[in-house]
Design a protein around this motif. Structure first.
Motif, mmCIF file in Angstrom:
data_model
loop_
_atom_site.group_PDB
_atom_site.id
_atom_site.type_symbol
_atom_site.label_atom_id
_atom_site.label_comp_id
_atom_site.label_asym_id
_atom_site.label_seq_id
_atom_site.Cartn_x
_atom_site.Cartn_y
_atom_site.Cartn_z
ATOM 1 N N THR A 100 0.790 -1.216 0.000
ATOM 2 C CA THR A 100 0.000 0.000 0.000
ATOM 3 C C THR A 100 0.826 1.271 0.000
ATOM 4 O O THR A 100 0.272 2.351 -0.073
ATOM 5 C CB THR A 100 -0.922 0.031 1.226
ATOM 6 N N ASP A 101 2.148 1.127 0.046
ATOM 7 C CA ASP A 101 2.925 2.357 0.048
ATOM 8 C C ASP A 101 3.042 2.914 -1.358
ATOM 9 O O ASP A 101 2.981 2.180 -2.341
ATOM 10 C CB ASP A 101 4.315 2.107 0.619
ATOM 11 N N LYS A 102 3.223 4.232 -1.466
ATOM 12 C CA LYS A 102 3.325 4.848 -2.782
ATOM 13 C C LYS A 102 4.539 4.288 -3.509
ATOM 14 O O LYS A 102 5.573 3.986 -2.912
ATOM 15 C CB LYS A 102 3.439 6.356 -2.663
ATOM 16 N N LEU A 103 4.374 4.140 -4.806
ATOM 17 C CA LEU A 103 5.446 3.650 -5.662
ATOM 18 C C LEU A 103 6.123 4.827 -6.350
ATOM 19 O O LEU A 103 5.455 5.726 -6.855
ATOM 20 C CB LEU A 103 4.895 2.688 -6.711
ATOM 21 N N THR B 31 -7.957 -0.324 -1.132
ATOM 22 C CA THR B 31 -7.080 0.860 -1.205
ATOM 23 C C THR B 31 -6.903 1.271 -2.663
ATOM 24 O O THR B 31 -6.655 0.418 -3.518
ATOM 25 C CB THR B 31 -5.708 0.529 -0.596
ATOM 26 N N SER B 33 -4.959 4.042 -5.262
ATOM 27 C CA SER B 33 -3.931 5.062 -5.475
ATOM 28 C C SER B 33 -4.089 5.630 -6.878
ATOM 29 O O SER B 33 -4.449 4.906 -7.802
ATOM 30 C CB SER B 33 -2.526 4.461 -5.331
ATOM 31 N N TYR B 35 -2.158 7.843 -10.024
ATOM 32 C CA TYR B 35 -0.863 8.248 -10.579
ATOM 33 C C TYR B 35 -1.098 9.051 -11.855
ATOM 34 O O TYR B 35 -2.055 8.804 -12.586
ATOM 35 C CB TYR B 35 -0.008 7.028 -10.925
ATOM 36 N N PHE B 45 3.080 9.501 -8.357
ATOM 37 C CA PHE B 45 2.067 9.307 -7.332
ATOM 38 C C PHE B 45 1.361 10.620 -7.015
ATOM 39 O O PHE B 45 2.002 11.622 -6.709
ATOM 40 C CB PHE B 45 2.738 8.749 -6.071
ATOM 41 N N GLN B 48 -3.410 8.609 -2.280
ATOM 42 C CA GLN B 48 -3.951 7.280 -1.999
ATOM 43 C C GLN B 48 -5.123 7.404 -1.020
ATOM 44 O O GLN B 48 -5.061 8.188 -0.072
ATOM 45 C CB GLN B 48 -2.869 6.402 -1.386
ATOM 46 N N ARG B 55 -4.818 8.988 2.570
ATOM 47 C CA ARG B 55 -3.811 8.475 3.504
ATOM 48 C C ARG B 55 -2.412 8.990 3.198
ATOM 49 O O ARG B 55 -1.615 9.202 4.091
ATOM 50 C CB ARG B 55 -3.821 6.952 3.486
ATOM 51 N N GLN B 56 -2.115 9.143 1.909
ATOM 52 C CA GLN B 56 -0.805 9.658 1.505
ATOM 53 C C GLN B 56 -1.039 10.611 0.344
ATOM 54 O O GLN B 56 -2.003 10.446 -0.411
ATOM 55 C CB GLN B 56 0.116 8.540 0.996
ATOM 56 N N SER B 94 -5.126 -2.037 -4.258
ATOM 57 C CA SER B 94 -4.409 -3.011 -3.450
ATOM 58 C C SER B 94 -5.224 -3.276 -2.195
ATOM 59 O O SER B 94 -6.259 -2.646 -1.962
ATOM 60 C CB SER B 94 -3.013 -2.494 -3.096
ATOM 61 N N THR B 96 -4.925 -3.327 1.846
ATOM 62 C CA THR B 96 -4.106 -2.944 2.987
ATOM 63 C C THR B 96 -3.865 -4.132 3.913
ATOM 64 O O THR B 96 -4.774 -4.894 4.218
ATOM 65 C CB THR B 96 -4.794 -1.796 3.753
ATOM 66 N N GLN B 102 0.487 -3.704 -6.452
ATOM 67 C CA GLN B 102 -0.652 -2.862 -6.797
ATOM 68 C C GLN B 102 -1.067 -3.208 -8.229
ATOM 69 O O GLN B 102 -0.236 -3.344 -9.112
ATOM 70 C CB GLN B 102 -0.264 -1.383 -6.704
#
Lengths: 115, 113
Positions: A100-103, B31, B33, B35, B45, B48, B55-56, B94, B96, B102
């Motif tokens: 789940t972390d940004k790529l 989740t 994200s 891009y 990015f 997300q 979250r980010q 994805s 969590t 992803q």
């Protein structure tokens, strides 16, 4: 600042030979690395990944090597096939294998495999 | 099993307008994200969403905003469009807490004239 670099925009390889795609990174906090393949008009498709606790991961014709001291990884495709012709992106994250972390992506290398 | 879907496929907008792009994640994923991929570049990015909250966030201005719905689908909104916003917008989903990659959708090609 480009944290993930793919310095070869393109690569041409004969069918049956080995294709080697390279990737360099600058952020020492990266602990998980992935390779994605992208065909035109499609989204990136996951190919193979490697955690920073390993130096090699293999999946069929695809092998990824990680050299942490050099901050370098490479993707080997053996043998190369015409269907492998695509753009290959190297990506990195700080979140480990949890997905789940940004790529952070490189700019890609266009691989052409000719008969 | 349906993968990640995005709509529309292509979109043409005029500078200054607003746009909304949509994404449905892969079944079982919670989740999403987003891009942005400019021509000749790798995906960058944007942000997300998880549990309906951002979250980010990447290095994008506030003109870029998003939303996640209870069914995990998501929207990306861009206000006051600039010519430089022309790009392929990719959605990735994805789950969590689980290992794995992803999954990306096919993207929405946005052209700003």
């Amino acid at each position: 600042d480009q944290q993930v670099k793919q310095n070869s925009p393109s690569l041409s390889v004969q069918e049956g030979r080995i294709s080697i795609l390279n990737c360099d990174y600058t952020n020492s906090m990266f602990d998980y690395f992935l390779w994605y393949k992208k065909y035109p008009a499609e989204g990136p498709t996951f190919l193979i990944s490697i955690s920073s606790i390993k130096d090699k991961n293999e999946d069929g014709r695809f092998t990824v090597f990680l050299n942490k001291s050099a901050k370098h990884l490479s993707l080997h495709i053996v043998p190369s096939q015409p269907g492998d012709s695509a753009v290959y992106f190297c990506a990195a994250s700080e979140g480990g294998a949890y997905n789940t972390d940004k790529l952070i992506f490189g700019t890609g290398t266009r691989l052409q495999v000719f008969p | 099993d349906a993968g990640v879907t995005q709509s529309p496929t292509h979109l043409i907008k005029t500078r200054g307008q607003q746009v909304t792009l949509r994404c449905s994640p892969k079944s079982g994923h919670d989740t999403v994200s987003w891009y942005q991929q400019a021509l000749g570049q790798g995906p960058q990015f944007i942000f997300q969403y998880y549990e309906e909250e951002e979250r980010q966030r990447g290095n994008f201005p506030d003109r870029f905003s998003g939303h996640q719905f209870p069914n995990y689908s998501s929207e990306l909104n861009v206000n006051a469009l600039l010519l430089g916003d022309s790009a392929l917008y990719l959605c990735a989903s994805s789950q969590t807490g689980h290992y794995g990659e992803q999954y990306f959708g096919p993207g929405t090609r946005l052209t700003v004239t």
